[in-house]
Design a protein around this motif. Structure first.
Motif, PDB file in Angstrom:
ATOM      1  N   MET A  64      -0.226  -7.784   8.073  1.00  0.00           N
ATOM      2  CA  MET A  64       1.177  -7.943   8.444  1.00  0.00           C
ATOM      3  C   MET A  64       1.990  -7.910   7.153  1.00  0.00           C
ATOM      4  SD  MET A  64       0.406 -10.916  11.191  1.00  0.00           S
ATOM      5  CE  MET A  64      -1.101 -11.352  10.335  1.00  0.00           C
ATOM      6  N   VAL A  65       2.902  -6.955   7.076  1.00  0.00           N
ATOM      7  CA  VAL A  65       3.659  -6.712   5.858  1.00  0.00           C
ATOM      8  C   VAL A  65       5.131  -6.923   6.165  1.00  0.00           C
ATOM      9  CG1 VAL A  65       4.095  -5.041   4.024  1.00  0.00           C
ATOM     10  CG2 VAL A  65       1.911  -4.977   5.242  1.00  0.00           C
ATOM     11  N   GLU A  66       5.773  -7.776   5.362  1.00  0.00           N
ATOM     12  CA  GLU A  66       7.159  -8.134   5.637  1.00  0.00           C
ATOM     13  C   GLU A  66       7.968  -8.141   4.347  1.00  0.00           C
ATOM     14  OE1 GLU A  66       9.366 -11.683   8.124  1.00  0.00           O
ATOM     15  OE2 GLU A  66       7.238 -11.811   7.701  1.00  0.00           O
ATOM     16  N   GLY A  67       9.088  -7.442   4.357  1.00  0.00           N
ATOM     17  CA  GLY A  67       9.965  -7.428   3.194  1.00  0.00           C
ATOM     18  C   GLY A  67      10.787  -6.156   3.148  1.00  0.00           C
ATOM     19  N   GLU A  68      11.615  -6.056   2.134  1.00  0.00           N
ATOM     20  CA  GLU A  68      12.514  -4.918   2.007  1.00  0.00           C
ATOM     21  C   GLU A  68      11.772  -3.595   1.811  1.00  0.00           C
ATOM     22  OE1 GLU A  68      15.681  -5.468  -0.790  1.00  0.00           O
ATOM     23  OE2 GLU A  68      16.051  -7.513  -0.086  1.00  0.00           O
ATOM     24  N   THR A  69      10.606  -3.644   1.203  1.00  0.00           N
ATOM     25  CA  THR A  69       9.835  -2.422   0.938  1.00  0.00           C
ATOM     26  C   THR A  69       8.593  -2.340   1.825  1.00  0.00           C
ATOM     27  OG1 THR A  69       8.634  -3.527  -0.856  1.00  0.00           O
ATOM     28  CG2 THR A  69      10.627  -2.295  -1.465  1.00  0.00           C
ATOM     29  N   GLU A  70       8.663  -2.958   3.004  1.00  0.00           N
ATOM     30  CA  GLU A  70       7.473  -3.070   3.854  1.00  0.00           C
ATOM     31  C   GLU A  70       6.892  -1.723   4.273  1.00  0.00           C
ATOM     32  OE1 GLU A  70       9.470  -3.940   8.202  1.00  0.00           O
ATOM     33  OE2 GLU A  70       9.152  -5.635   6.860  1.00  0.00           O
ATOM     34  N   GLU A  71       7.709  -0.727   4.522  1.00  0.00           N
ATOM     35  CA  GLU A  71       7.179   0.571   4.944  1.00  0.00           C
ATOM     36  C   GLU A  71       6.369   1.223   3.829  1.00  0.00           C
ATOM     37  OE1 GLU A  71      10.045   3.136   6.805  1.00  0.00           O
ATOM     38  OE2 GLU A  71      10.881   1.471   7.956  1.00  0.00           O
ATOM     39  N   GLU A  72       6.910   1.233   2.611  1.00  0.00           N
ATOM     40  CA  GLU A  72       6.188   1.790   1.463  1.00  0.00           C
ATOM     41  C   GLU A  72       4.922   0.985   1.192  1.00  0.00           C
ATOM     42  OE1 GLU A  72       8.793   1.656  -1.913  1.00  0.00           O
ATOM     43  OE2 GLU A  72      10.451   2.485  -0.756  1.00  0.00           O
ATOM     44  N   ASP A  73       5.058  -0.328   1.200  1.00  0.00           N
ATOM     45  CA  ASP A  73       3.918  -1.193   0.902  1.00  0.00           C
ATOM     46  C   ASP A  73       2.824  -1.058   1.954  1.00  0.00           C
ATOM     47  OD1 ASP A  73       5.352  -1.977  -1.299  1.00  0.00           O
ATOM     48  OD2 ASP A  73       5.889  -3.950  -0.513  1.00  0.00           O
ATOM     49  N   THR A  74       3.199  -0.892   3.211  1.00  0.00           N
ATOM     50  CA  THR A  74       2.208  -0.699   4.270  1.00  0.00           C
ATOM     51  C   THR A  74       1.416   0.572   4.027  1.00  0.00           C
ATOM     52  OG1 THR A  74       3.526  -1.914   5.885  1.00  0.00           O
ATOM     53  CG2 THR A  74       1.892  -0.379   6.763  1.00  0.00           C
ATOM     54  N   GLN A  75       2.086   1.637   3.649  1.00  0.00           N
ATOM     55  CA  GLN A  75       1.400   2.900   3.375  1.00  0.00           C
ATOM     56  C   GLN A  75       0.431   2.754   2.206  1.00  0.00           C
ATOM     57  OE1 GLN A  75       1.409   5.542   5.331  1.00  0.00           O
ATOM     58  NE2 GLN A  75      -0.157   6.388   3.994  1.00  0.00           N
ATOM     59  N   LYS A  76       0.852   2.068   1.157  1.00  0.00           N
ATOM     60  CA  LYS A  76      -0.013   1.840  -0.001  1.00  0.00           C
ATOM     61  C   LYS A  76      -1.234   1.014   0.392  1.00  0.00           C
ATOM     62  CE  LYS A  76       3.698   2.203  -3.362  1.00  0.00           C
ATOM     63  NZ  LYS A  76       4.582   1.485  -4.287  1.00  0.00           N
ATOM     64  N   LEU A  77      -1.035  -0.005   1.233  1.00  0.00           N
ATOM     65  CA  LEU A  77      -2.156  -0.835   1.683  1.00  0.00           C
ATOM     66  C   LEU A  77      -3.133  -0.050   2.548  1.00  0.00           C
ATOM     67  CD1 LEU A  77      -0.408  -4.197   2.515  1.00  0.00           C
ATOM     68  CD2 LEU A  77      -2.293  -3.876   0.913  1.00  0.00           C
ATOM     69  N   LYS A  78      -2.607   0.810   3.427  1.00  0.00           N
ATOM     70  CA  LYS A  78      -3.484   1.629   4.264  1.00  0.00           C
ATOM     71  C   LYS A  78      -4.356   2.524   3.400  1.00  0.00           C
ATOM     72  CE  LYS A  78      -0.718   1.925   8.488  1.00  0.00           C
ATOM     73  NZ  LYS A  78       0.063   2.821   9.356  1.00  0.00           N
ATOM     74  N   GLU A  79      -3.770   3.152   2.394  1.00  0.00           N
ATOM     75  CA  GLU A  79      -4.530   4.008   1.489  1.00  0.00           C
ATOM     76  C   GLU A  79      -5.568   3.196   0.725  1.00  0.00           C
ATOM     77  OE1 GLU A  79      -1.684   6.096  -0.922  1.00  0.00           O
ATOM     78  OE2 GLU A  79      -0.764   7.048   0.848  1.00  0.00           O
ATOM     79  N   PHE A  80      -5.185   2.015   0.268  1.00  0.00           N
ATOM     80  CA  PHE A  80      -6.126   1.146  -0.439  1.00  0.00           C
ATOM     81  C   PHE A  80      -7.316   0.799   0.459  1.00  0.00           C
ATOM     82  CE2 PHE A  80      -7.808  -3.052  -1.288  1.00  0.00           C
ATOM     83  CZ  PHE A  80      -8.120  -2.965  -2.637  1.00  0.00           C
ATOM     84  N   CYS A  81      -7.021   0.398   1.691  1.00  0.00           N
ATOM     85  CA  CYS A  81      -8.067  -0.004   2.628  1.00  0.00           C
ATOM     86  C   CYS A  81      -9.025   1.155   2.938  1.00  0.00           C
ATOM     87  CB  CYS A  81      -7.455  -0.519   3.924  1.00  0.00           C
ATOM     88  SG  CYS A  81      -6.660  -2.122   3.753  1.00  0.00           S
ATOM     89  N   ASP A  82      -8.491   2.352   3.096  1.00  0.00           N
ATOM     90  CA  ASP A  82      -9.333   3.506   3.411  1.00  0.00           C
ATOM     91  C   ASP A  82     -10.365   3.781   2.329  1.00  0.00           C
ATOM     92  OD1 ASP A  82      -8.065   3.904   5.815  1.00  0.00           O
ATOM     93  OD2 ASP A  82      -6.749   5.495   5.080  1.00  0.00           O
ATOM     94  N   PHE A  83     -10.057   3.456   1.083  1.00  0.00           N
ATOM     95  CA  PHE A  83     -10.981   3.758  -0.005  1.00  0.00           C
ATOM     96  C   PHE A  83     -11.730   2.541  -0.546  1.00  0.00           C
ATOM     97  CE2 PHE A  83      -7.933   7.258  -0.161  1.00  0.00           C
ATOM     98  CZ  PHE A  83      -8.806   8.331  -0.120  1.00  0.00           C
ATOM     99  N   ASN A  84     -11.279   1.334  -0.212  1.00  0.00           N
ATOM    100  CA  ASN A  84     -11.864   0.143  -0.821  1.00  0.00           C
ATOM    101  C   ASN A  84     -12.392  -0.912   0.144  1.00  0.00           C
ATOM    102  OD1 ASN A  84     -11.191   0.594  -3.782  1.00  0.00           O
ATOM    103  ND2 ASN A  84      -9.228   0.949  -2.782  1.00  0.00           N
ATOM    104  N   LEU A  85     -12.057  -0.817   1.399  1.00  0.00           N
ATOM    105  CA  LEU A  85     -12.508  -1.828   2.347  1.00  0.00           C
ATOM    106  C   LEU A  85     -13.204  -1.165   3.507  1.00  0.00           C
ATOM    107  CD1 LEU A  85      -9.462  -4.305   2.487  1.00  0.00           C
ATOM    108  CD2 LEU A  85     -11.557  -4.538   1.183  1.00  0.00           C
TER     109      LEU A  85
END
Length: 85
Positions: A64-85
Motif C-alpha cells: 500500500m503506497v500513499e503520498g504525492e508520488t505514489e504512482e511513480e513509487d508504486t511502479q518502482k516498487l513493482k519493478e523491484f519486486c519482480d526482480f528481487n522478491l
C-alpha cells in the motif's frame, strides 16, 4: 492510495537480505509504504518489521503506497519486486 499484490518467488521469502534490500529501496521513495501479509502489517522502510511479517515463498503480500508520488513509487516498487522478491 495505490495497492498491488505480489507473490514471493524467492526461496526463503522475506528473510534478512531481501528485507534489507526492500527497506533500503523504500527509504529512497517519498511515499509511505506499508506491506501486509495476512493480519500483519509493516512499514516497508523498517527491516525488522518486514522480517516480523513471516512471509515465505509462495505467500502473497500486499503493498500500500500513499503520498504525492505514489504512482511513480508504486511502479518502482513493482519493478523491484519482480526482480528481487
Amino acid at each position: 492510495m495505490q495497492r498491488f499484490n505480489h507473490v514471493l518467488e524467492i526461496s526463503e521469502g522475506i528473510h534478512a537480505r531481501p528485507a534489507m534490500a526492500l527497506a533500503n529501496m523504500a527509504r529512497m521513495l517519498d511515499s509511505k509504504i506499508t506491506v501486509a501479509h495476512g493480519e500483519r502489517k509493516a512499514n516497508a522502510k523498517n527491516m525488522p518489521a518486514l522480517l516480523a511479517l513471516r512471509a515465505f515463498q509462495g505467500d502473497q503480500v500486499t503493498f500500500m503506497v500513499e503520498g504525492e508520488t505514489e504512482e511513480e513509487d508504486t511502479q518502482k516498487l513493482k519493478e523491484f519486486c519482480d526482480f528481487n522478491l
